[in-house]
Write an enzyme that holds these catalytic residues in place. Structure first.
Site, PDB file in Angstrom:
ATOM      1  CB  SER A 151      -0.894   0.008   1.235  1.00  0.00           C
ATOM      2  OG  SER A 151      -0.111   0.323   2.371  1.00  0.00           O
ATOM      3  CE  LYS A 152      -1.676   6.543  -2.978  1.00  0.00           C
ATOM      4  NZ  LYS A 152      -1.682   5.440  -3.952  1.00  0.00           N
ATOM      5  NE  ARG A 153       0.366   0.846   6.079  1.00  0.00           N
ATOM      6  CZ  ARG A 153       1.086  -0.238   6.300  1.00  0.00           C
ATOM      7  NH1 ARG A 153       2.248  -0.163   6.906  1.00  0.00           N
ATOM      8  NH2 ARG A 153       0.646  -1.425   5.915  1.00  0.00           N
ATOM      9  CG  HIS A 154       4.561  -1.113   1.903  1.00  0.00           C
ATOM     10  ND1 HIS A 154       3.243  -1.473   1.897  1.00  0.00           N
ATOM     11  CD2 HIS A 154       5.127  -1.759   2.947  1.00  0.00           C
ATOM     12  CE1 HIS A 154       3.011  -2.324   2.899  1.00  0.00           C
ATOM     13  NE2 HIS A 154       4.138  -2.502   3.546  1.00  0.00           N
TER      14      HIS A 154
END
Ligand code: GLU
Ligand code: ZN
Length: 495
Positions: free
Chosen positions: A254-257
């Site tokens: 996800s965007k967190r990565h």
């Protein structure tokens, strides 16, 4: 039997790495088995639909060079391939199910359903879901409700007894008790729009899909789909649910990565070849060791047997490494065309480059190629030519183990050696030897001399080799910058 597979995205966001991997596996499997790859747009969720997502789907696939044999734009025997153009088909088939006694009309109001849900929660009822209130309405009751102008939904009659098994190539048999399947899902909404389940199953059947390869998150709906196939009297396709793509921390990517959409990777200067190669390897291998595959090779050698059972980990560094390798496999001319937009965008060159710009680029591309991980890196690597930034950070000149005084001396004496030798026409190897000797004299590491010189000339720590940089800038300009840096460092020393 001809293999017919499909990629069936819902245009509700940008094409994600995970989705594109699904597309690639389907595409490669179709090619390798001389079958057909079909693109189907599942746009029945009108609230989350966006035109931008649809455009992104087309532009992403075309950038990757994935052509579909049947689908939007190109058409085909089983079209239309956009679900919103097929509503009549779903309505007809839903009615057929009602006629066959496999589905029924439900007139329950949203208020009634909401009250039911609250009641089930309040009493912690073991039974969760629709209570089949409308399962046995008589013709008279129905006529009365219709008379009131209530538009019904159509619900599937999920059997209350028995079990349902999904055969999955990868996961094996997945069996659920029918009474554990959420009862009587809606197939057709009151506005005549199908739900995902109905449209997906009808289309896979009518389009002759032989294998369904899709994300593993669809497994929970598998049994329901099999029940729907049985209700219609159709044979379900062969399922192969693909393991998830995860970040290094074991969570769904996800965007967190980091970047997750292909568009971001593309803008950041990743090559389609690198993305195709690496993304395919996240969850698939040929022999456990071969790492480099061109798209054309994968079109020949892809097998379902090579798909891994466990989730794939998406490693950004590894993708970067692949990208660097593919960049280095480009000819200078190819690379020039690829980096040009970044340079034009930054205002470094004209879209129709001048002669001087071309001269610089011809010199710049070969050494830059060796150092680039993404196409965008060209901006940083070439900024010293196109942007004369005066020195401002003295720390940049000072290498590990050196200090301001020794770095200044290295720069002063190094420049003297460098420019006088270059003017005499000495070769770079001899000059390098003299600079190494200077480092020894000053009790510095080699970098103690080269770093201040490189920073003086390029004002950057990420730069091309010294001699390449000087050649690109021209001797006079390089010398002017070196002198300016010497002045700058002297000021700092006296401050
Ligand atoms: N439209 C669904 C999706 O976007 C398709 C799932 C499937 O392939 O059956 O994931
Ligand atoms: Zn009802």
């Amino acid at each position: 039997m001809e293999v017919r597979v499909r990629y069936a995205p819902s245009p509700t966001g940008l094409q994600h790495i995970g989705g594109v991997r699904t597309a690639l596996y389907n595409y490669f499997f179709a090619k390798a088995s001389h079958g057909k790859f079909i693109l189907r747009v599942e746009d029945t969720d009108r609230e989350r639909y966006s035109d931008e997502s649809l455009e992104d789907l087309y532009s992403t696939l075309s950038w990757l060079g994935i052509k579909w044999d049947e689908g939007p734009v190109v058409g085909g025997e089983f079209g239309p391939y956009i679900q919103s153009e097929r509503y009549k088909i779903y309505q007809d088939y839903a009615k057929k199910l009602v006629d066959m006694g496999k589905a029924y009309y439900c007139y329950c109001t949203p208020e009634r359903l909401e009250a039911l849900r609250e009641e089930q929660q309040r009493t912690k009822s073991e039974y969760q879901g629709y209570d089949r209130h409308c399962l046995n309405l008589s013709e008279e009751e129905r006529a009365e409700l219709e008379g009131k102008g209530i538009k019904p939904v159509i619900r599937l009659k999920v059997p209350t007894e028995g079990k349902t098994t999904v055969h999955d190539l990868l996961m094996g048999d997945i069996t659920r008790k029918n009474r554990d399947i959420s009862p009587d899902p809606i197939l057709l909404k009151s506005d005549g729009f199908p739900t995902y389940h109905l449209a997906n199953v009808i289309d896979d059947h009518l389009m002759g899909i032989t294998h369904v390869m899709r994300a593993q998150e669809w497994i929970p709906t598998g049994p329901l789909h099999v029940i729907l196939y049985e209700a219609f009297g159709w044979e379900p396709p062969i399922y192969c649910h693909l393991p998830m793509v995860m970040g290094k921390d074991g969570q769904k990517l996800s965007k967190r990565h980091g970047s997750t959409s292909v568009r971001e990777f593309r803008n950041d200067g990743y090559l389609a070849e690198a993305l195709i190669n690496y993304v395919t390897l996240v969850g698939w291998s040929l022999d456990g060791s071969t790492e480099f595959f061109s798209k054309e090779e994968l079109e020949k050698c892809f097998t379902l047997e090579g798909i891994h059972k466990s989730p794939g980990v998406f490693d950004y560094k590894k993708l970067e490494w692949f990208n660097g390798m593919y960049i280095r496999s480009k000819s200078d001319d190819e690379l020039f065309s690829l980096v040009k937009p970044y340079l034009v965008d930054k205002g470094y060159i004209h879209s129709d480059p001048t002669e001087e710009e071309m001269r610089v680029l011809k010199l710049l591309i070969p050494p830059a190629k060796e150092r680039m991980k993404t196409l965008k890196d060209i901006v940083e690597l070439s900024s010293f030519v196109f942007e004369d930034r005066p020195p401002e950070d003295v720390e940049m000149y000072i290498s590990k183990g050196a200090d301001l005084k020794s770095s200044l001396e290295a720069l002063e004496r190094g420049s003297e050696i460098l420019f006088s030798s270059l003017k005499r026409g000495e070769g770079s190897e001899d000059i390098e030897n003299s600079l190494v000797k200077l480092a020894q004299e000053l009790s510095l590491k080699v970098n103690g001399v080269f770093q201040p010189l490189r920073v003086a000339i390029t004002n950057s720590k990420v730069s091309l080799p010294l001699f390449d940089s000087i050649e690109i800038l021209g001797l006079d300009e390089a010398e002017r910058r070196a002198k300016r840096s010497i002045e700058f460092m002297k000021e700092k020393e006296n401050a």
